[in-house]
Design a protein around this motif. Structure first.
Motif, short mmCIF file in Angstrom:
data_model
loop_
_atom_site.label_atom_id
_atom_site.label_comp_id
_atom_site.label_asym_id
_atom_site.label_seq_id
_atom_site.Cartn_x
_atom_site.Cartn_y
_atom_site.Cartn_z
N GLY A 1 159.43 -3.42 126.00
CA GLY A 1 159.28 -3.82 124.62
C GLY A 1 157.88 -4.30 124.38
N GLY A 2 157.57 -4.51 123.15
CA GLY A 2 156.22 -4.90 122.80
C GLY A 2 156.10 -6.39 122.53
N GLU A 3 156.99 -7.22 123.10
CA GLU A 3 156.92 -8.65 122.85
C GLU A 3 155.66 -9.23 123.47
OE1 GLU A 3 159.47 -7.45 124.86
OE2 GLU A 3 161.28 -7.53 123.68
N SER A 4 155.17 -10.29 122.86
CA SER A 4 154.00 -10.95 123.41
C SER A 4 154.41 -11.84 124.56
CB SER A 4 153.32 -11.79 122.32
OG SER A 4 154.17 -12.87 121.97
N ALA A 5 153.44 -12.25 125.38
CA ALA A 5 153.73 -13.09 126.53
C ALA A 5 154.28 -14.44 126.10
CB ALA A 5 152.49 -13.27 127.38
N ALA A 6 153.97 -14.91 124.87
CA ALA A 6 154.45 -16.20 124.38
C ALA A 6 155.89 -16.12 123.89
CB ALA A 6 153.54 -16.70 123.27
N ASP A 7 156.44 -14.95 123.81
CA ASP A 7 157.81 -14.75 123.38
C ASP A 7 158.75 -15.39 124.40
OD1 ASP A 7 159.94 -13.32 121.81
OD2 ASP A 7 160.21 -12.35 123.75
N PRO A 8 159.75 -16.17 123.93
CA PRO A 8 160.67 -16.83 124.89
C PRO A 8 161.37 -15.86 125.83
CG PRO A 8 161.00 -17.68 122.67
CD PRO A 8 160.03 -16.54 122.56
N PHE A 9 161.74 -14.67 125.33
CA PHE A 9 162.40 -13.70 126.20
C PHE A 9 161.47 -13.27 127.33
CE2 PHE A 9 163.78 -9.44 127.48
CZ PHE A 9 165.08 -9.73 127.86
N ASN A 10 160.22 -12.98 126.99
CA ASN A 10 159.25 -12.60 128.04
C ASN A 10 158.99 -13.75 128.99
OD1 ASN A 10 158.78 -9.89 127.59
ND2 ASN A 10 157.17 -10.25 126.10
N GLU A 11 158.92 -14.97 128.47
CA GLU A 11 158.74 -16.13 129.35
C GLU A 11 159.92 -16.26 130.31
OE1 GLU A 11 157.36 -19.87 127.74
OE2 GLU A 11 156.52 -18.81 126.00
N GLY B 1 166.26 -21.98 130.18
CA GLY B 1 165.78 -22.59 128.95
C GLY B 1 165.17 -21.58 127.99
N MET B 2 164.41 -20.64 128.53
CA MET B 2 163.75 -19.64 127.68
C MET B 2 164.75 -18.61 127.15
SD MET B 2 160.52 -20.37 127.25
CE MET B 2 161.26 -21.96 126.88
N TYR B 3 165.73 -18.23 127.98
CA TYR B 3 166.77 -17.32 127.48
C TYR B 3 167.57 -18.00 126.36
CZ TYR B 3 166.22 -13.67 131.05
OH TYR B 3 165.76 -12.65 131.82
N LYS B 4 167.80 -19.31 126.52
CA LYS B 4 168.54 -20.04 125.48
C LYS B 4 167.77 -20.03 124.17
CE LYS B 4 171.14 -24.30 124.78
NZ LYS B 4 172.39 -23.71 124.41
N VAL B 5 166.46 -20.31 124.23
CA VAL B 5 165.64 -20.27 123.02
C VAL B 5 165.66 -18.86 122.42
CG1 VAL B 5 163.26 -20.42 122.15
CG2 VAL B 5 164.13 -22.18 123.71
N SER B 6 165.47 -17.88 123.27
CA SER B 6 165.47 -16.48 122.82
C SER B 6 166.80 -16.11 122.17
CB SER B 6 165.19 -15.57 124.02
OG SER B 6 165.24 -14.22 123.65
N ALA B 7 167.91 -16.50 122.80
CA ALA B 7 169.24 -16.20 122.27
C ALA B 7 169.45 -16.88 120.92
CB ALA B 7 170.31 -16.64 123.27
N GLU B 8 169.04 -18.13 120.84
CA GLU B 8 169.21 -18.88 119.59
C GLU B 8 168.34 -18.29 118.47
OE1 GLU B 8 168.51 -22.85 121.01
OE2 GLU B 8 170.62 -23.11 121.57
N GLN B 9 167.29 -17.57 118.84
CA GLN B 9 166.44 -16.90 117.85
C GLN B 9 167.00 -15.53 117.47
OE1 GLN B 9 162.51 -16.84 119.62
NE2 GLN B 9 162.09 -18.96 119.03
N GLY B 10 168.11 -15.14 118.08
CA GLY B 10 168.77 -13.88 117.72
C GLY B 10 168.44 -12.70 118.62
N ASN B 11 167.76 -12.91 119.73
CA ASN B 11 167.43 -11.83 120.65
C ASN B 11 168.69 -11.44 121.42
OD1 ASN B 11 166.68 -10.63 123.29
ND2 ASN B 11 164.60 -10.86 122.52
#
Length: 196
Positions: free
Chosen positions: A18-28, A43-53
């Motif tokens: 995908g084209g996500e940036s490195a600052a994206d929680p999923f990429n982190e 923690g980062m998957y949780k943020v990503s999930a809560e953002q709708g990823n």
């Protein structure tokens, strides 16, 4: 911790593009899994999930399911798998099917397992197709339907599953030519409907 599942999760994470940036929680989260920092990944998957990823939802479910970076919590795993499944994630559908099949957190329910495997299979999940073949051919508590089992093994074999091919061929030894022809017709219809 289930080492095999961690390695599978790591391989799946590395294959996600995908084209996500490195600052994206999923990429982190992906980077944290790669470096072995599972608490940060959680923690980062949780943020990503809560953002709708959707992928974040699925991997958060996996982490809760296996207790990776967090204590096992089947309720939370099922919750996140369901959220991802509602958005069309076939891997989440497969894992829900497995939870019902095995009886983790929820009572064992083969009908629900088959329903979720079917949903996942409709989206091209070869493992779900294989499991439908197995359930129709061997699982106690499920009516044996060799025609359906052969159909699912045939479709999974076409998707590259060598064990499905072997199971289909072994099953064919217990079937009549009419049953085999019927199973092949059903598999062909599945493929002609544009199903993966």
């Amino acid at each position: 911790m289930n080492t095999v599942r961690v390695l599978v999760m790591l391989a799946m994470v590395l294959c996600v593009s995908g084209g996500e940036s490195a600052a994206d929680p999923f990429n982190e989260a992906r980077e944290a899994v790669t470096s072995g920092d599972y608490e940060k990944a959680f923690g980062m998957y949780k943020v990503s999930a809560e953002q709708g990823n959707v992928s974040g939802m699925f991997y958060l479910g996996v982490m809760y399911d296996d207790g990776i970076g967090i204590q096992k919590n089947y309720y939370e795993a099922m919750k996140w798998y369901n959220k991802a499944a509602e958005l069309g994630d076939h891997k989440a559908m497969f894992n829900i099917g497995m939870m019902y099949y095995i009886g983790e957190w929820t009572p064992q329910n083969y009908a629900e397992a088959m329903r979720w495997f079917r949903k996942s299979a409709e989206l091209g999940d070869v493992k779900a197709m294989f499991n439908l073949g197995m359930m129709n051919s061997k699982v106690e508590g499920v009516a044996r339907d060799y025609v359906q089992a052969h159909k699912w093994f045939n479709i999974a074999a076409a998707g590259g599953d060598e064990t499905a091919r072997k199971n289909r061929d072994e099953l064919a030894k217990m079937m009549t030519p009419t049953q085999i022809a019927q199973a092949q017709k059903l598999a062909a219809e599945w493929n002609s409907e544009g199903k993966p």
